[in-house]
Design a protein around this motif. Structure first.
Motif, PDB file in Angstrom:
ATOM      1  N   ALA A 235       0.838  -1.192   0.000  1.00 41.35           N
ATOM      2  CA  ALA A 235       0.000   0.000   0.000  1.00 41.35           C
ATOM      3  C   ALA A 235       0.877   1.247   0.000  1.00 41.35           C
ATOM      4  O   ALA A 235       1.956   1.275   0.583  1.00 41.35           O
ATOM      5  N   HIS A 236       0.403   2.256  -0.665  1.00 41.20           N
ATOM      6  CA  HIS A 236       1.111   3.530  -0.709  1.00 41.20           C
ATOM      7  C   HIS A 236       0.154   4.624  -0.286  1.00 41.20           C
ATOM      8  O   HIS A 236      -1.021   4.599  -0.614  1.00 41.20           O
ATOM      9  N   ALA A 237       0.660   5.582   0.422  1.00 42.33           N
ATOM     10  CA  ALA A 237      -0.133   6.737   0.810  1.00 42.33           C
ATOM     11  C   ALA A 237       0.449   7.958   0.124  1.00 42.33           C
ATOM     12  O   ALA A 237       1.661   8.139   0.071  1.00 42.33           O
ATOM     13  N   THR A 238      -0.423   8.766  -0.394  1.00 42.12           N
ATOM     14  CA  THR A 238       0.007   9.982  -1.065  1.00 42.12           C
ATOM     15  C   THR A 238      -0.549  11.168  -0.302  1.00 42.12           C
ATOM     16  O   THR A 238      -1.738  11.213   0.002  1.00 42.12           O
ATOM     17  N   VAL A 239       0.312  12.094   0.005  1.00 42.55           N
ATOM     18  CA  VAL A 239      -0.104  13.304   0.690  1.00 42.55           C
ATOM     19  C   VAL A 239      -0.028  14.440  -0.320  1.00 42.55           C
ATOM     20  O   VAL A 239       1.014  14.693  -0.901  1.00 42.55           O
ATOM     21  N   ILE A 240      -1.139  15.075  -0.528  1.00 41.54           N
ATOM     22  CA  ILE A 240      -1.192  16.206  -1.442  1.00 41.54           C
ATOM     23  C   ILE A 240      -1.387  17.455  -0.601  1.00 41.54           C
ATOM     24  O   ILE A 240      -2.364  17.582   0.126  1.00 41.54           O
ATOM     25  N   ARG A 241      -0.442  18.335  -0.693  1.00 35.31           N
ATOM     26  CA  ARG A 241      -0.507  19.557   0.095  1.00 35.31           C
ATOM     27  C   ARG A 241      -0.920  20.713  -0.801  1.00 35.31           C
ATOM     28  O   ARG A 241      -0.444  20.848  -1.912  1.00 35.31           O
TER      29      ARG A 241
ATOM     30  N   THR B 151      -0.182  25.840   2.434  1.00 39.43           N
ATOM     31  CA  THR B 151       0.523  25.287   3.583  1.00 39.43           C
ATOM     32  C   THR B 151       1.321  26.407   4.240  1.00 39.43           C
ATOM     33  O   THR B 151       2.138  27.067   3.602  1.00 39.43           O
ATOM     34  N   GLY B 152       1.065  26.592   5.505  1.00 40.25           N
ATOM     35  CA  GLY B 152       1.698  27.687   6.222  1.00 40.25           C
ATOM     36  C   GLY B 152       3.127  27.365   6.622  1.00 40.25           C
ATOM     37  O   GLY B 152       3.577  26.215   6.588  1.00 40.25           O
ATOM     38  N   LEU B 153       3.823  28.394   6.991  1.00 35.94           N
ATOM     39  CA  LEU B 153       5.218  28.256   7.415  1.00 35.94           C
ATOM     40  C   LEU B 153       5.323  27.347   8.630  1.00 35.94           C
ATOM     41  O   LEU B 153       6.212  26.498   8.706  1.00 35.94           O
ATOM     42  N   ALA B 154       4.403  27.493   9.569  1.00 32.87           N
ATOM     43  CA  ALA B 154       4.436  26.660  10.775  1.00 32.87           C
ATOM     44  C   ALA B 154       4.275  25.185  10.419  1.00 32.87           C
ATOM     45  O   ALA B 154       4.947  24.318  11.000  1.00 32.87           O
ATOM     46  N   ASP B 155       3.397  24.891   9.459  1.00 40.18           N
ATOM     47  CA  ASP B 155       3.210  23.499   9.032  1.00 40.18           C
ATOM     48  C   ASP B 155       4.470  22.959   8.370  1.00 40.18           C
ATOM     49  O   ASP B 155       4.842  21.803   8.572  1.00 40.18           O
ATOM     50  N   ARG B 156       5.107  23.769   7.560  1.00 39.58           N
ATOM     51  CA  ARG B 156       6.329  23.328   6.883  1.00 39.58           C
ATOM     52  C   ARG B 156       7.460  23.111   7.875  1.00 39.58           C
ATOM     53  O   ARG B 156       8.226  22.144   7.751  1.00 39.58           O
ATOM     54  N   ILE B 157       7.568  23.968   8.868  1.00 39.50           N
ATOM     55  CA  ILE B 157       8.603  23.800   9.900  1.00 39.50           C
ATOM     56  C   ILE B 157       8.320  22.546  10.717  1.00 39.50           C
ATOM     57  O   ILE B 157       9.229  21.756  11.015  1.00 39.50           O
ATOM     58  N   SER B 158       7.048  22.339  11.059  1.00 44.15           N
ATOM     59  CA  SER B 158       6.658  21.147  11.811  1.00 44.15           C
ATOM     60  C   SER B 158       6.980  19.877  11.021  1.00 44.15           C
ATOM     61  O   SER B 158       7.508  18.899  11.582  1.00 44.15           O
ATOM     62  N   ALA B 159       6.681  19.891   9.721  1.00 39.14           N
ATOM     63  CA  ALA B 159       6.977  18.727   8.879  1.00 39.14           C
ATOM     64  C   ALA B 159       8.474  18.498   8.771  1.00 39.14           C
ATOM     65  O   ALA B 159       8.932  17.348   8.761  1.00 39.14           O
TER      66      ALA B 159
END
Length: 71
Positions: A2-8, A12-20
C-alpha cells in the motif's frame, strides 16, 4: 504493498512546513538509531550464532538497512 500519497495545497503555512521538517528529522534519527542498534547487536554475535540464524557477517549492514529503512 500500500502507498499513501499526501497532497498539500499551496496554502501550507510556514508553521506546518517547519513542523513537517522537524518530524522528518525525528523520523530520520529514529531510523538511524534502529540501524545502529541492529548493526551493534548482530556484530556482538559470534560466527556460530550468526550461522545458526542463517546469516553471514558480511550481510550485517544490508540486514540492518532493511530493518531500519525497508531497503
Amino acid at each position: 504493498m500500500a502507498h499513501a500519497t499526501v497532497i498539500r495545497g499551496v496554502e501550507t503555512g510556514l508553521a506546518d512546513r517547519i513542523s513537517a521538517f522537524f518530524a522528518g528529522l525525528r523520523d530520520s534519527h529514529r531510523r538511524y538509531k534502529m540501524y545502529r542498534q541492529t548493526v551493534n547487536e548482530l556484530h556482538a554475535l559470534t560466527d556460530r550464532e550468526l550461522h545458526d540464524l542463517g546469516l553471514h557477517r558480511s550481510a550485517i549492514d544490508s540486514i540492518a538497512l532493511e530493518a531500519a529503512y525497508g531497503k
